[in-house]
Every structure is written in structure tokens, then in C-alpha cells.
Design a protein around this motif. Structure first.
Motif, PDB file in Angstrom:
ATOM      1  N   THR A  85      -0.603   1.076  -0.411  1.00  0.00           N
ATOM      2  CA  THR A  85      -0.951   2.428  -0.854  1.00  0.00           C
ATOM      3  C   THR A  85       0.101   2.972  -1.811  1.00  0.00           C
ATOM      4  O   THR A  85       1.292   2.756  -1.620  1.00  0.00           O
ATOM      5  CB  THR A  85      -1.073   3.373   0.360  1.00  0.00           C
ATOM      6  N   ARG A  86      -0.366   3.703  -2.821  1.00  0.00           N
ATOM      7  CA  ARG A  86       0.530   4.399  -3.729  1.00  0.00           C
ATOM      8  C   ARG A  86       0.085   5.857  -3.835  1.00  0.00           C
ATOM      9  O   ARG A  86      -1.112   6.145  -3.914  1.00  0.00           O
ATOM     10  CB  ARG A  86       0.516   3.760  -5.122  1.00  0.00           C
ATOM     11  N   ILE A  87       1.049   6.757  -3.815  1.00  0.00           N
ATOM     12  CA  ILE A  87       0.777   8.184  -3.974  1.00  0.00           C
ATOM     13  C   ILE A  87       1.140   8.598  -5.397  1.00  0.00           C
ATOM     14  O   ILE A  87       2.263   8.376  -5.849  1.00  0.00           O
ATOM     15  CB  ILE A  87       1.582   9.024  -2.966  1.00  0.00           C
ATOM     16  N   ASP A  88       0.187   9.192  -6.090  1.00  0.00           N
ATOM     17  CA  ASP A  88       0.424   9.653  -7.464  1.00  0.00           C
ATOM     18  C   ASP A  88       0.434  11.171  -7.522  1.00  0.00           C
ATOM     19  O   ASP A  88      -0.289  11.859  -6.787  1.00  0.00           O
ATOM     20  CB  ASP A  88      -0.645   9.108  -8.406  1.00  0.00           C
ATOM     21  N   TYR A 122       7.737  13.735  -8.032  1.00  0.00           N
ATOM     22  CA  TYR A 122       7.369  13.435  -6.642  1.00  0.00           C
ATOM     23  C   TYR A 122       8.219  12.278  -6.120  1.00  0.00           C
ATOM     24  O   TYR A 122       8.432  11.289  -6.829  1.00  0.00           O
ATOM     25  CB  TYR A 122       5.902  13.027  -6.552  1.00  0.00           C
ATOM     26  N   LYS A 123       8.657  12.408  -4.872  1.00  0.00           N
ATOM     27  CA  LYS A 123       9.329  11.308  -4.191  1.00  0.00           C
ATOM     28  C   LYS A 123       8.615  11.075  -2.865  1.00  0.00           C
ATOM     29  O   LYS A 123       8.588  11.942  -1.994  1.00  0.00           O
ATOM     30  CB  LYS A 123      10.810  11.620  -3.944  1.00  0.00           C
ATOM     31  N   PHE A 124       8.036   9.883  -2.727  1.00  0.00           N
ATOM     32  CA  PHE A 124       7.223   9.510  -1.570  1.00  0.00           C
ATOM     33  C   PHE A 124       8.033   8.609  -0.648  1.00  0.00           C
ATOM     34  O   PHE A 124       8.666   7.655  -1.093  1.00  0.00           O
ATOM     35  CB  PHE A 124       5.962   8.792  -2.078  1.00  0.00           C
ATOM     36  N   TYR A 148       5.439   2.208  -3.074  1.00  0.00           N
ATOM     37  CA  TYR A 148       4.256   1.608  -2.456  1.00  0.00           C
ATOM     38  C   TYR A 148       4.508   1.389  -0.965  1.00  0.00           C
ATOM     39  O   TYR A 148       5.598   0.955  -0.573  1.00  0.00           O
ATOM     40  CB  TYR A 148       3.915   0.268  -3.112  1.00  0.00           C
ATOM     41  N   LEU A 149       3.497   1.652  -0.161  1.00  0.00           N
ATOM     42  CA  LEU A 149       3.572   1.453   1.287  1.00  0.00           C
ATOM     43  C   LEU A 149       2.596   0.370   1.700  1.00  0.00           C
ATOM     44  O   LEU A 149       1.378   0.530   1.573  1.00  0.00           O
ATOM     45  CB  LEU A 149       3.249   2.763   2.017  1.00  0.00           C
ATOM     46  N   LEU A 150       3.133  -0.759   2.160  1.00  0.00           N
ATOM     47  CA  LEU A 150       2.317  -1.854   2.674  1.00  0.00           C
ATOM     48  C   LEU A 150       2.198  -1.681   4.186  1.00  0.00           C
ATOM     49  O   LEU A 150       3.210  -1.517   4.873  1.00  0.00           O
ATOM     50  CB  LEU A 150       2.952  -3.206   2.329  1.00  0.00           C
ATOM     51  N   MET A 151       0.976  -1.734   4.689  1.00  0.00           N
ATOM     52  CA  MET A 151       0.756  -1.556   6.118  1.00  0.00           C
ATOM     53  C   MET A 151      -0.108  -2.671   6.688  1.00  0.00           C
ATOM     54  O   MET A 151      -1.147  -3.017   6.117  1.00  0.00           O
ATOM     55  CB  MET A 151       0.084  -0.205   6.409  1.00  0.00           C
ATOM     56  N   GLU A 182      -1.803  15.540  -4.814  1.00  0.00           N
ATOM     57  CA  GLU A 182      -1.453  14.127  -4.706  1.00  0.00           C
ATOM     58  C   GLU A 182      -2.718  13.300  -4.606  1.00  0.00           C
ATOM     59  O   GLU A 182      -3.722  13.755  -4.066  1.00  0.00           O
ATOM     60  CB  GLU A 182      -0.534  13.878  -3.507  1.00  0.00           C
ATOM     61  N   LYS A 183      -2.648  12.092  -5.145  1.00  0.00           N
ATOM     62  CA  LYS A 183      -3.781  11.162  -5.116  1.00  0.00           C
ATOM     63  C   LYS A 183      -3.303   9.852  -4.496  1.00  0.00           C
ATOM     64  O   LYS A 183      -2.365   9.229  -4.997  1.00  0.00           O
ATOM     65  CB  LYS A 183      -4.313  10.923  -6.522  1.00  0.00           C
ATOM     66  N   ALA A 184      -3.931   9.480  -3.389  1.00  0.00           N
ATOM     67  CA  ALA A 184      -3.552   8.252  -2.680  1.00  0.00           C
ATOM     68  C   ALA A 184      -4.555   7.151  -2.997  1.00  0.00           C
ATOM     69  O   ALA A 184      -5.750   7.304  -2.721  1.00  0.00           O
ATOM     70  CB  ALA A 184      -3.486   8.510  -1.186  1.00  0.00           C
ATOM     71  N   ASP A 185      -4.081   6.059  -3.580  1.00  0.00           N
ATOM     72  CA  ASP A 185      -4.917   4.892  -3.847  1.00  0.00           C
ATOM     73  C   ASP A 185      -4.453   3.742  -2.961  1.00  0.00           C
ATOM     74  O   ASP A 185      -3.255   3.488  -2.836  1.00  0.00           O
ATOM     75  CB  ASP A 185      -4.820   4.473  -5.317  1.00  0.00           C
ATOM     76  N   SER A 186      -5.414   3.052  -2.365  1.00  0.00           N
ATOM     77  CA  SER A 186      -5.099   1.927  -1.481  1.00  0.00           C
ATOM     78  C   SER A 186      -5.972   0.733  -1.847  1.00  0.00           C
ATOM     79  O   SER A 186      -7.110   0.894  -2.307  1.00  0.00           O
ATOM     80  CB  SER A 186      -5.333   2.303  -0.010  1.00  0.00           C
ATOM     81  N   THR A 187      -5.443  -0.457  -1.614  1.00  0.00           N
ATOM     82  CA  THR A 187      -6.212  -1.664  -1.886  1.00  0.00           C
ATOM     83  C   THR A 187      -5.701  -2.802  -1.019  1.00  0.00           C
ATOM     84  O   THR A 187      -4.781  -2.631  -0.214  1.00  0.00           O
ATOM     85  CB  THR A 187      -6.130  -2.043  -3.376  1.00  0.00           C
ATOM     86  N   GLN A 188      -6.323  -3.976  -1.176  1.00  0.00           N
ATOM     87  CA  GLN A 188      -5.906  -5.171  -0.447  1.00  0.00           C
ATOM     88  C   GLN A 188      -4.586  -5.697  -1.006  1.00  0.00           C
ATOM     89  O   GLN A 188      -4.230  -5.422  -2.140  1.00  0.00           O
ATOM     90  CB  GLN A 188      -6.969  -6.264  -0.576  1.00  0.00           C
TER      91      GLN A 188
END
Length: 239
Positions: A85-88, A122-124, A148-151, A182-188
Motif C-alpha cells: 500500500t502507498r498513501i498519496d 505528507y509523512k506516512f 510503502y507498507l507491505l502486509m 489522502e489516497k490509499a492505493d494497494s496491489t499484489q
């Protein structure tokens, strides 16, 4: 009475040989030893289900240069496959001045537009400030400063966004109205999906490390934790 005798020429022998062969092919059949086996295997497509509960402030006025606004929440991977996931920053601003000379913008022409990143940064990161205290969560950065946050599946992380207004924002932004967003995008965690979603390669990601502990002393475990995060990323990418 004389006996009649037939003599077969070579051409006749060939002709009768062909006829006999055709009779065998048409009238007969061959039985071959054969065997076949059909197998089936059931499988289920994995699911990607990432949610976030980051709350933006209700009050979007009267901010000042140098002020920092903290937005907290949680990011969860309730799916069955790993996610990244990345927060923009999608903050908008409606200014009343066109420049630092405070040239007025007519009221009818004032509208919200994307806020320059030089004005609001922004600092995530994790609420705890520790990149390694949540099992199943791995933090990475790229050369552009994105985080980026890998979960792993069924992982929940308490996160925060620190929104900092620049000390150098000029008179143009006096009286401006901001909408923090903020916009959170997530993918594989796959090379193709990461490239399509974020425009980067998995090789561009570098594990984030805690710089100091609460006493300002460098921790010796950081490098090991960072290597663990990097190994996990590569392991997922190779599946």
C-alpha cells in the motif's frame, strides 16, 4: 486335352500385391496397448482486501506555516494474499490571492485545486514510530521519498500521516482554505502489478529503518530487521 497355363508378369504381380495389401488395411484392424489418465485439482483464487481508517481533520482552516497536522488510523489486509500500500497526498487548496504580492482572485474565480507538494508535505508511517514492531508488516521507501507498507494476509497496522505546512509558504496562501486528503492505493506484491499501480519496480524499494531509540542510540538490530524485510519482499516476488 491341353492344360492352360498362366504366367504372371512382373506388373501383374505388383498389381495383385497392392490389392492384397488394401484388403488387409480395409478389412482388418490393429489393437494397440494404450492407457490414459485424467486428473483434476481444485484451487481458489486469492483475494486482495485492504482497508484504511485514516481520519482527516474536520477543520480545514486557520493553519499556519510550519504547523503539523497528525492524522491517525489503521491499514488492514483482510484478504488472503500479501498486499503493498502507498498513501498519496491529494490535498486541495482554494487561495484568495494569485501570488505573494497578494493580488486578489475574484470570488467567482476561486476554486479548489491540487495543493503543491512544496506547500504541504505528507509523512506516512507507524503510530509507534517503530518500523519493526508489527509482525507481518514491512515498511519500504523509494528514491522519490514515497513510503510503502507491505502486509501479509490478516495483518492490521496502526498508522499515521504527519502533514507539515512549509515554513516558506508565501503570502499567496494567507487566508487560503485547505482540504486535507489522502489516497490509499494497494496491489499484489508482484512486479507487474507494482509497476502498473505505482510506476516503480520492486527493485526500487529499500527497507526503512529506525535511526535511533528513545535515548538517541543507534540500535544494532536494524540491519538484521531490514534484511529480513528485503528477503521477504524478494521471496514474495519470486512466487
Amino acid at each position: 486335352m491341353k492344360k492352360l497355363t498362366f504366367h504372371l508378369t512382373n506388373k501383374m504381380k505388383i498389381f495383385f500385391g497392392v490389392v492384397a495389401l488394401l484388403a488387409c488395411v480395409v478389412g482388418g484392424s490393429y489393437a494397440w496397448f494404450t492407457d490414459s489418465k485424467e486428473t483434476t485439482k481444485n484451487f481458489t483464487i486469492g483475494t486482495l482486501k485492504v482497508t484504511n481508517t485514516i481520519q482527516t481533520p474536520a477543520d480545514s482552516t486557520d493553519y499556519e506555516p510550519g504547523e503539523e497536522v497528525e492524522m491517525k488510523g489503521a491499514v488492514s489486509n483482510a484478504g488472503r494474499i500479501p498486499s503493498i500500500t502507498r498513501i498519496d497526498n491529494v490535498t486541495q487548496v482554494k487561495a484568495i490571492y494569485a501570488d505573494d504580492n497578494k493580488t486578489p482572485i475574484a470570488a467567482a474565480d476561486r476554486r479548489f485545486v491540487e495543493a503543491p507538494k512544496s506547500v504541504l508535505n505528507y509523512k506516512f508511517g507507524p503510530v509507534s514510530g517503530d518500523y519493526f514492531d508489527n509482525e507481518g508488516a514491512y515498511w519500504f521507501g523509494d528514491s522519490q521519498g514515497q513510503v510503502y507498507l507491505l502486509m501479509d494476509p490478516q495483518t492490521n497496522v496502526d498508522v499515521k500521516i504527519n502533514a507539515s505546512f512549509s515554513n516558506t509558504m508565501g503570502n499567496q496562501y494567507q487566508g487560503a482554505n485547505f482540504k486535507l486528503g489522502e489516497k490509499a492505493d494497494s496491489t499484489q506484491v508482484l512486479e507487474g502489478s507494482v509497476k502498473d499501480t505505482f510506476g516503480i519496480s520492486l527493485n526500487d524499494l529499500v527497507p526503512l529503518e529506525n535511526s535511533t531509540d528513545t535515548m538517541g542510540v543507534q540500535r544494532s538490530s536494524h540491519s538484521a530487521n531490514a534484511q529480513k524485510a528485503l528477503h521477504h519482499l524478494k521471496e514474495l516476488a519470486e512466487k
